[in-house]
Design a protein around this motif. Structure first.
Motif, PDB file in Angstrom:
ATOM      1  N   LEU A   8      37.142  41.828  38.139  1.00 33.28           N
ATOM      2  CA  LEU A   8      37.860  42.263  36.936  1.00 33.28           C
ATOM      3  C   LEU A   8      39.151  41.456  36.755  1.00 33.28           C
ATOM      4  N   ILE A   9      39.921  41.345  37.826  1.00 34.02           N
ATOM      5  CA  ILE A   9      41.181  40.591  37.755  1.00 34.02           C
ATOM      6  C   ILE A   9      40.900  39.126  37.440  1.00 34.02           C
ATOM      7  N   ASP A  10      39.892  38.600  38.137  1.00 30.38           N
ATOM      8  CA  ASP A  10      39.538  37.191  37.958  1.00 30.38           C
ATOM      9  C   ASP A  10      39.092  36.902  36.526  1.00 30.38           C
ATOM     10  N   TYR A  12      39.536  38.747  33.667  1.00 30.61           N
ATOM     11  CA  TYR A  12      40.372  39.080  32.507  1.00 30.61           C
ATOM     12  C   TYR A  12      41.853  38.709  32.663  1.00 30.61           C
ATOM     13  N   PHE A  13      42.340  38.613  33.876  1.00 26.72           N
ATOM     14  CA  PHE A  13      43.793  38.476  33.997  1.00 26.72           C
ATOM     15  C   PHE A  13      44.286  37.214  34.694  1.00 26.72           C
ATOM     16  N   ARG A  14      43.426  36.532  35.431  1.00 27.87           N
ATOM     17  CA  ARG A  14      43.871  35.263  36.000  1.00 27.87           C
ATOM     18  C   ARG A  14      44.008  34.246  34.854  1.00 27.87           C
ATOM     19  N   VAL A  25      53.620  30.362  42.563  1.00 22.77           N
ATOM     20  CA  VAL A  25      52.445  31.135  42.971  1.00 22.77           C
ATOM     21  C   VAL A  25      52.257  32.256  41.958  1.00 22.77           C
ATOM     22  N   GLY A  26      51.062  32.358  41.394  1.00 28.95           N
ATOM     23  CA  GLY A  26      50.782  33.406  40.407  1.00 28.95           C
ATOM     24  C   GLY A  26      49.764  34.396  40.926  1.00 28.95           C
ATOM     25  N   VAL A  27      48.840  34.836  40.056  1.00 28.41           N
ATOM     26  CA  VAL A  27      47.806  35.809  40.443  1.00 28.41           C
ATOM     27  C   VAL A  27      46.980  35.261  41.601  1.00 28.41           C
ATOM     28  N   GLY A  28      46.765  36.078  42.629  1.00 27.51           N
ATOM     29  CA  GLY A  28      45.883  35.679  43.724  1.00 27.51           C
ATOM     30  C   GLY A  28      46.498  35.841  45.097  1.00 27.51           C
ATOM     31  N   ASP A  29      47.806  35.761  45.210  1.00 30.79           N
ATOM     32  CA  ASP A  29      48.432  35.986  46.516  1.00 30.79           C
ATOM     33  C   ASP A  29      49.021  37.399  46.541  1.00 30.79           C
ATOM     34  N   ASP A  30      49.771  37.718  47.584  1.00 27.32           N
ATOM     35  CA  ASP A  30      50.318  39.070  47.684  1.00 27.32           C
ATOM     36  C   ASP A  30      51.484  39.298  46.730  1.00 27.32           C
ATOM     37  N   ALA A  31      52.150  38.240  46.364  1.00 31.55           N
ATOM     38  CA  ALA A  31      53.258  38.346  45.393  1.00 31.55           C
ATOM     39  C   ALA A  31      53.396  37.008  44.695  1.00 31.55           C
ATOM     40  N   LEU A  87      54.167  41.052  34.844  1.00 32.28           N
ATOM     41  CA  LEU A  87      53.270  41.684  35.808  1.00 32.28           C
ATOM     42  C   LEU A  87      52.663  42.901  35.123  1.00 32.28           C
ATOM     43  N   LEU A  88      51.398  43.160  35.413  1.00 35.95           N
ATOM     44  CA  LEU A  88      50.654  44.194  34.709  1.00 35.95           C
ATOM     45  C   LEU A  88      50.066  45.191  35.703  1.00 35.95           C
ATOM     46  N   ALA A  89      50.511  46.447  35.635  1.00 38.08           N
ATOM     47  CA  ALA A  89      49.910  47.502  36.456  1.00 38.08           C
ATOM     48  C   ALA A  89      49.040  48.346  35.535  1.00 38.08           C
ATOM     49  N   LEU A  90      47.751  48.298  35.797  1.00 41.18           N
ATOM     50  CA  LEU A  90      46.775  48.880  34.898  1.00 41.18           C
ATOM     51  C   LEU A  90      46.011  49.987  35.611  1.00 41.18           C
ATOM     52  N   THR A  91      46.007  51.183  35.013  1.00 42.23           N
ATOM     53  CA  THR A  91      45.188  52.272  35.538  1.00 42.23           C
ATOM     54  C   THR A  91      44.120  52.572  34.498  1.00 42.23           C
ATOM     55  N   ALA A 117      53.790  33.859  31.109  1.00 44.36           N
ATOM     56  CA  ALA A 117      52.646  33.783  32.026  1.00 44.36           C
ATOM     57  C   ALA A 117      52.458  35.127  32.721  1.00 44.36           C
ATOM     58  N   LEU A 118      51.209  35.577  32.857  1.00 43.59           N
ATOM     59  CA  LEU A 118      50.920  36.777  33.654  1.00 43.59           C
ATOM     60  C   LEU A 118      50.792  36.326  35.110  1.00 43.59           C
ATOM     61  N   VAL A 119      51.679  36.802  35.962  1.00 49.14           N
ATOM     62  CA  VAL A 119      51.758  36.263  37.327  1.00 49.14           C
ATOM     63  C   VAL A 119      51.357  37.257  38.404  1.00 49.14           C
ATOM     64  N   GLY A 120      50.962  38.476  38.008  1.00 44.92           N
ATOM     65  CA  GLY A 120      50.532  39.423  39.024  1.00 44.92           C
ATOM     66  C   GLY A 120      50.371  40.802  38.438  1.00 44.92           C
ATOM     67  N   GLY A 121      50.036  41.756  39.303  1.00 41.67           N
ATOM     68  CA  GLY A 121      49.856  43.111  38.812  1.00 41.67           C
ATOM     69  C   GLY A 121      49.178  43.978  39.838  1.00 41.67           C
ATOM     70  N   ASP A 122      48.632  45.070  39.348  1.00 40.38           N
ATOM     71  CA  ASP A 122      47.928  46.002  40.207  1.00 40.38           C
ATOM     72  C   ASP A 122      46.884  46.703  39.344  1.00 40.38           C
ATOM     73  N   THR A 123      45.722  46.973  39.925  1.00 41.91           N
ATOM     74  CA  THR A 123      44.642  47.597  39.166  1.00 41.91           C
ATOM     75  C   THR A 123      44.140  48.806  39.926  1.00 41.91           C
ATOM     76  N   THR A 124      44.174  49.953  39.267  1.00 45.83           N
ATOM     77  CA  THR A 124      43.755  51.187  39.927  1.00 45.83           C
ATOM     78  C   THR A 124      42.883  51.987  38.964  1.00 45.83           C
TER      79      THR A 124
HETATM   80  P1  ADP Z   1      47.390  43.677  46.961  1.00 44.02           P
HETATM   81  O1  ADP Z   1      46.371  44.538  47.574  1.00 44.02           O
HETATM   82  O2  ADP Z   1      48.064  42.721  47.869  1.00 44.02           O
HETATM   83  O3  ADP Z   1      48.345  44.435  46.079  1.00 44.02           O
HETATM   84  P2  ADP Z   1      45.493  43.149  44.900  1.00 44.02           P
HETATM   85  O4  ADP Z   1      44.151  43.004  45.505  1.00 44.02           O
HETATM   86  O5  ADP Z   1      45.889  44.444  44.264  1.00 44.02           O
HETATM   87  O6  ADP Z   1      46.590  42.706  45.972  1.00 44.02           O
HETATM   88  O7  ADP Z   1      45.679  42.007  43.813  1.00 44.02           O
HETATM   89  C1  ADP Z   1      45.259  40.691  44.069  1.00 44.02           C
HETATM   90  C2  ADP Z   1      46.026  39.753  43.183  1.00 44.02           C
HETATM   91  O8  ADP Z   1      45.703  40.038  41.824  1.00 44.02           O
HETATM   92  C3  ADP Z   1      47.543  39.846  43.300  1.00 44.02           C
HETATM   93  O9  ADP Z   1      48.069  38.553  43.120  1.00 44.02           O
HETATM   94  C4  ADP Z   1      47.920  40.732  42.149  1.00 44.02           C
HETATM   95  O10 ADP Z   1      49.233  40.449  41.713  1.00 44.02           O
HETATM   96  C5  ADP Z   1      46.875  40.352  41.118  1.00 44.02           C
HETATM   97  N1  ADP Z   1      46.549  41.447  40.192  1.00 44.02           N
HETATM   98  C6  ADP Z   1      46.033  42.669  40.455  1.00 44.02           C
HETATM   99  N2  ADP Z   1      45.817  43.385  39.349  1.00 44.02           N
HETATM  100  C7  ADP Z   1      46.226  42.611  38.324  1.00 44.02           C
HETATM  101  C8  ADP Z   1      46.282  42.787  36.916  1.00 44.02           C
HETATM  102  N3  ADP Z   1      45.868  43.923  36.304  1.00 44.02           N
HETATM  103  N4  ADP Z   1      46.779  41.773  36.175  1.00 44.02           N
HETATM  104  C9  ADP Z   1      47.221  40.643  36.760  1.00 44.02           C
HETATM  105  N5  ADP Z   1      47.173  40.400  38.068  1.00 44.02           N
HETATM  106  C10 ADP Z   1      46.696  41.375  38.848  1.00 44.02           C
END
Ligand code: ADP
Ligand code: MG
Length: 322
Positions: A8-10, A12-14, A25-31, A87-91, A117-124
């Motif tokens: 999903l992240i790959d 739509y959001f990478r 460093v953008g989407v894909g690492d821990d920060a 950064l995008l935290a999406l539930t 640029a979208l550089v990270g986030g969290d998906t729940t």
């Molecule tokens: P972690 O478990 O370390 O928090 P995740 O598996 O949740 O890492 O996320 C993997 C990567 O994807 C991280 O770089 C994170 O910032 C990115 N990411 C997660 N969800 C999203 C999102 N909704 N939009 C953009 N990047 C996201």
């Protein structure tokens, strides 16, 4: 979820939004690792949109994506900052691919328009809720604050507030109107235009600035309070769009302009000595802003009409007591 969190992240959001050389460093690492330009300081904002609270349930996903970023762009605009990274935290209740692709497209279009640029986030998984954190920068000690105004400063607002408020009422079906004007008002709610370029230019002119998200009078009052003064708004000078007036009538249009939310316009104060330069260098007809009042020593926020104070109920736009 049928689609894995990774896919999903790959999908739509990478790579969503702009590509920027300052993203180490953008989407894909821990920060994410981001480089601020020399001589600037980081400016950060975060806002959450909850389904059924900040947008109607069933709202177009592209609008949800657009607004989640727009509300933060508007906060950075109010600071006179240049937006750069989100950064995008999406539930999500489910990994609905058609919803996700429209949502991501709505966010990406606005992000690219502002080179974000979208550089990270969290998906729940859970009830639909969207949080965007936006990072940007401004030259050191140059960002606009709410607190920089003083009595005598002239107050302005961009755009035509109230349009988004009417658009929401139309979206909810609590008001019916057809045609181009109603479509325009809906659009103002669904796809607001954050005034990022205006905000950046205002660093050279404004003493204080706030974005109008809770209603013009309430937000002008917040600017005044933060500046240690009060504010007077001239009723006749509050700008209202032709679309709004023709849809709800003149009195209701002004009431909405003063009290309805979701406009994401800028309200700003300028020292009298700088007003001439502002009007010359940022022509109001091109930049779309209007002089609406003045900051004053006496605390409080008042609307003046024909020399008399109008009283308002701040609890909502249904009461407008004279
Ligand atoms: P972690 O478990 O370390 O928090 P995740 O598996 O949740 O890492 O996320 C993997 C990567 O994807 C991280 O770089 C994170 O910032 C990115 N990411 C997660 N969800 C999203 C999102 N909704 N939009 C953009 N990047 C996201
Ligand atoms: Mg995570």
């Amino acid at each position: 979820m049928s689609l894995s969190e990774f896919d999903l992240i790959d999908r739509y959001f990478r790579g969503c939004g702009a590509r920027r050389a300052d993203v180490r460093v953008g989407v894909g690492d821990d920060a994410a690792i981001l480089e601020c330009p020399a001589g600037t300081e980081l400016v950060a904002a975060v806002d959450t949109l909850v389904d059924g609270v900040h947008f109607p349930h069933g709202c177009a996903p592209a609008s949800v994506g657009h607004r989640a970023l727009a509300v933060n762009l508007s906060d950075l605009a109010a600071m006179g900052a240049c937006p750069a990274w989100a950064l995008l935290a999406l539930t999500l209740p489910a990994a609905d691919e058609s919803w996700l692709s429209e949502f991501a497209a709505g966010m990406a279009a606005l992000a690219r328009a502002h080179e974000v640029a979208l550089v990270g986030g969290d998906t729940t998984s859970g009830p639909l809720s969207v949080t965007v954190q936006l990072l940007g920068y401004a030259p050191r000690a140059a960002a606009l604050l709410r607190s920089g105004g003083r009595a005598g400063d002239v107050l302005f607002v961009s755009g035509t507030p109230g349009d988004a408020g009417a658009g929401l009422v139309l979206e909810q079906g609590r008001l019916t109107a057809a045609g181009e004007r109603a479509a325009y008002l809906r659009e103002r709610f669904l796809y607001p235009t954050p005034r990022v370029a205006l905000g950046e230019c205002l660093r050279r002119f404004a003493s204080a600035c706030i974005d109008v998200s809770d209603g013009l009078l309430a937000d002008a009052g917040k600017l005044a309070r933060a500046s240690g003064c009060g504010v007077e708004v001239a009723y006749e000078h509050v700008p209202v769009s032709e679309a709004l007036v023709s849809t709800v009538g003149e009195p209701r249009a002004r009431e909405l302009a003063l009290t309805a939310g979701d406009d994401y316009e800028l309200c700003f104060s300028v020292q009298p000595a700088h007003v001439g330069r502002l009007l010359a260098e940022l022509p109001p007809q091109r930049w779309g802003y209007t002089r609406i009042g003045v900051l004053r020593a006496a605390l409080g926020a008042e609307v003046i009409r024909d020399g008399a104070v109008m009283s308002f109920s701040h609890s909502g736009y249904d009461h407008f007591v004279r």
